[in-house]
Design a protein around this motif. Structure first.
Motif, PDB file in Angstrom:
ATOM      1  N   GLY A  44       0.831  -1.199   0.000  1.00 51.76           N
ATOM      2  CA  GLY A  44       0.000   0.000   0.000  1.00 51.76           C
ATOM      3  C   GLY A  44       0.865   1.248   0.000  1.00 51.76           C
ATOM      4  O   GLY A  44       2.069   1.195  -0.278  1.00 51.76           O
ATOM      5  N   MET A  45       0.239   2.363   0.328  1.00 54.39           N
ATOM      6  CA  MET A  45       0.959   3.643   0.252  1.00 54.39           C
ATOM      7  C   MET A  45       1.649   3.999   1.565  1.00 54.39           C
ATOM      8  O   MET A  45       2.858   4.137   1.634  1.00 54.39           O
ATOM      9  CB  MET A  45      -0.017   4.746  -0.147  1.00 54.39           C
ATOM     10  N   CYS A  46       0.855   4.151   2.628  1.00 56.36           N
ATOM     11  CA  CYS A  46       1.401   4.610   3.915  1.00 56.36           C
ATOM     12  C   CYS A  46       0.335   4.373   4.985  1.00 56.36           C
ATOM     13  O   CYS A  46      -0.846   4.248   4.656  1.00 56.36           O
ATOM     14  CB  CYS A  46       1.699   6.106   3.858  1.00 56.36           C
ATOM     15  N   PRO A  47       0.722   4.322   6.239  1.00 57.96           N
ATOM     16  CA  PRO A  47      -0.293   4.164   7.302  1.00 57.96           C
ATOM     17  C   PRO A  47      -1.201   5.396   7.371  1.00 57.96           C
ATOM     18  O   PRO A  47      -0.738   6.520   7.176  1.00 57.96           O
ATOM     19  CB  PRO A  47       0.538   4.069   8.581  1.00 57.96           C
ATOM     20  N   GLY A  48      -2.470   5.145   7.641  1.00 51.94           N
ATOM     21  CA  GLY A  48      -3.403   6.228   7.939  1.00 51.94           C
ATOM     22  C   GLY A  48      -3.526   6.359   9.457  1.00 51.94           C
ATOM     23  O   GLY A  48      -2.772   5.724  10.205  1.00 51.94           O
ATOM     24  N   GLU A  51      -3.960   2.989  11.420  1.00 50.77           N
ATOM     25  CA  GLU A  51      -2.736   2.189  11.401  1.00 50.77           C
ATOM     26  C   GLU A  51      -1.691   2.806  12.320  1.00 50.77           C
ATOM     27  O   GLU A  51      -0.967   2.108  13.044  1.00 50.77           O
ATOM     28  CB  GLU A  51      -2.194   2.104   9.961  1.00 50.77           C
ATOM     29  N   PRO A  57      -0.515  -2.436   9.394  1.00 47.27           N
ATOM     30  CA  PRO A  57      -1.066  -1.882   8.157  1.00 47.27           C
ATOM     31  C   PRO A  57      -2.488  -2.352   7.867  1.00 47.27           C
ATOM     32  O   PRO A  57      -2.867  -3.472   8.219  1.00 47.27           O
ATOM     33  CB  PRO A  57      -0.106  -2.388   7.068  1.00 47.27           C
ATOM     34  N   PHE A  58      -3.234  -1.495   7.237  1.00 53.25           N
ATOM     35  CA  PHE A  58      -4.584  -1.817   6.745  1.00 53.25           C
ATOM     36  C   PHE A  58      -5.480  -2.397   7.839  1.00 53.25           C
ATOM     37  O   PHE A  58      -6.006  -3.512   7.710  1.00 53.25           O
ATOM     38  CB  PHE A  58      -4.502  -2.761   5.525  1.00 53.25           C
ATOM     39  N   ALA A  62     -10.073   1.036   4.832  1.00 54.54           N
ATOM     40  CA  ALA A  62      -9.432   0.493   3.618  1.00 54.54           C
ATOM     41  C   ALA A  62      -9.043  -0.969   3.862  1.00 54.54           C
ATOM     42  O   ALA A  62      -9.158  -1.817   2.968  1.00 54.54           O
ATOM     43  CB  ALA A  62      -8.197   1.309   3.244  1.00 54.54           C
ATOM     44  N   ASN A  84       3.501  -1.357   3.478  1.00 51.24           N
ATOM     45  CA  ASN A  84       3.333  -0.092   2.766  1.00 51.24           C
ATOM     46  C   ASN A  84       4.690   0.357   2.264  1.00 51.24           C
ATOM     47  O   ASN A  84       5.708   0.067   2.894  1.00 51.24           O
ATOM     48  CB  ASN A  84       2.796   0.988   3.721  1.00 51.24           C
ATOM     49  N   HIS A 158      -6.426   1.514  -5.183  1.00 52.30           N
ATOM     50  CA  HIS A 158      -6.237   1.420  -3.734  1.00 52.30           C
ATOM     51  C   HIS A 158      -7.580   1.095  -3.066  1.00 52.30           C
ATOM     52  O   HIS A 158      -8.617   1.655  -3.439  1.00 52.30           O
ATOM     53  CB  HIS A 158      -5.705   2.755  -3.198  1.00 52.30           C
TER      54      HIS A 158
HETATM   55  N1  URA Z   1      -3.750   2.927   3.307  1.00 51.08           N
HETATM   56  C1  URA Z   1      -2.534   2.409   3.006  1.00 51.08           C
HETATM   57  O1  URA Z   1      -1.997   2.649   1.927  1.00 51.08           O
HETATM   58  N2  URA Z   1      -1.951   1.662   3.905  1.00 51.08           N
HETATM   59  C2  URA Z   1      -2.490   1.354   5.077  1.00 51.08           C
HETATM   60  O2  URA Z   1      -1.860   0.636   5.844  1.00 51.08           O
HETATM   61  C3  URA Z   1      -3.767   1.880   5.349  1.00 51.08           C
HETATM   62  C4  URA Z   1      -4.370   2.670   4.469  1.00 51.08           C
END
Ligand code: URA
Length: 189
Positions: A44-48, A51, A57-58, A62, A84, A158
């Protein structure tokens, strides 16, 4: 990074990383979840915010959509390895900057070299564009396959984009299912 590096050592390095300004927003380090012996890696991209609070993650909305896709295609939520590209929290709605992704890339490369997946699924525009070295809309990128570090890569939308449009009801939920199925097939070869 030194020889004999393990997932644990790279996780510890990422947890105390201060190579870019994002470390200032880190509450709990978010490295990965799932099966490190899997032939499938999801990036994925990055923690929100969820997270960042929970350190995995995730785990937010999402993540719920991602889990639905994983159950349908891979038979469970813990059968793949999930990470991520950017390991520190970024406020929702902000595009990933190149230097955040480049600073974090070595952690990802070590993860790939240790996990040795047969296929990597890239989620979302920013990471797909980053690895392809282009600047395109997801409509053009989804379903694309290419090789990175000799590993098959599949690009897709995503799950947070799906979540914002009703999850399973989203017009592209089945598109992502199709892309995940492509990845499944590549992982089985
Ligand atoms: N979106 C992401 O890209 N990664 C996560 O871990 C949560 C949301």
């Amino acid at each position: 990074m030194e020889n004999n590096i393990t997932l644990e050592t790279v996780q510890h390095k990422a947890a105390v990383c201060d190579l870019c300004e994002l470390y200032k927003g880190r509450i709990k380090p978010v490295f990965a979840r799932g099966n490190p012996n899997s032939s499938v890696m999801i990036c994925g991209m990055c923690p929100g915010p969820d997270e960042n609070n929970q350190g995995s993650p995730f785990v937010g909305t999402a993540g719920q959509v991602l889990n639905e896709l994983l159950v349908k295609v891979f038979g469970g939520t813990e059968s793949v390895y999930i990470t991520n590209l950017v390991k520190c929290f970024v406020k929702p709605g902000i595009s990933l900057q190149q230097h955040w992704m480049s600073r974090c890339l070595p952690y990802f490369i070590v993860q790939v070299s240790l996990i040795k997946p047969k296929v990597i699924i890239l989620l979302g525009k920013d990471v797909c564009n980053y690895f392809l070295g282009v600047n395109e809309e997801m409509g053009k990128l989804r379903g694309k396959t290419f090789k990175y570090l000799s590993t098959n890569v599949v690009c897709t939308y995503h799950p947070s984009y799906l979540a914002r449009g009703g999850g399973k009801q989203h017009k592209h939920f089945n598109t992502v299912l199709k892309d995940f199925t492509t990845a499944y097939q590549l992982s089985a070869n």
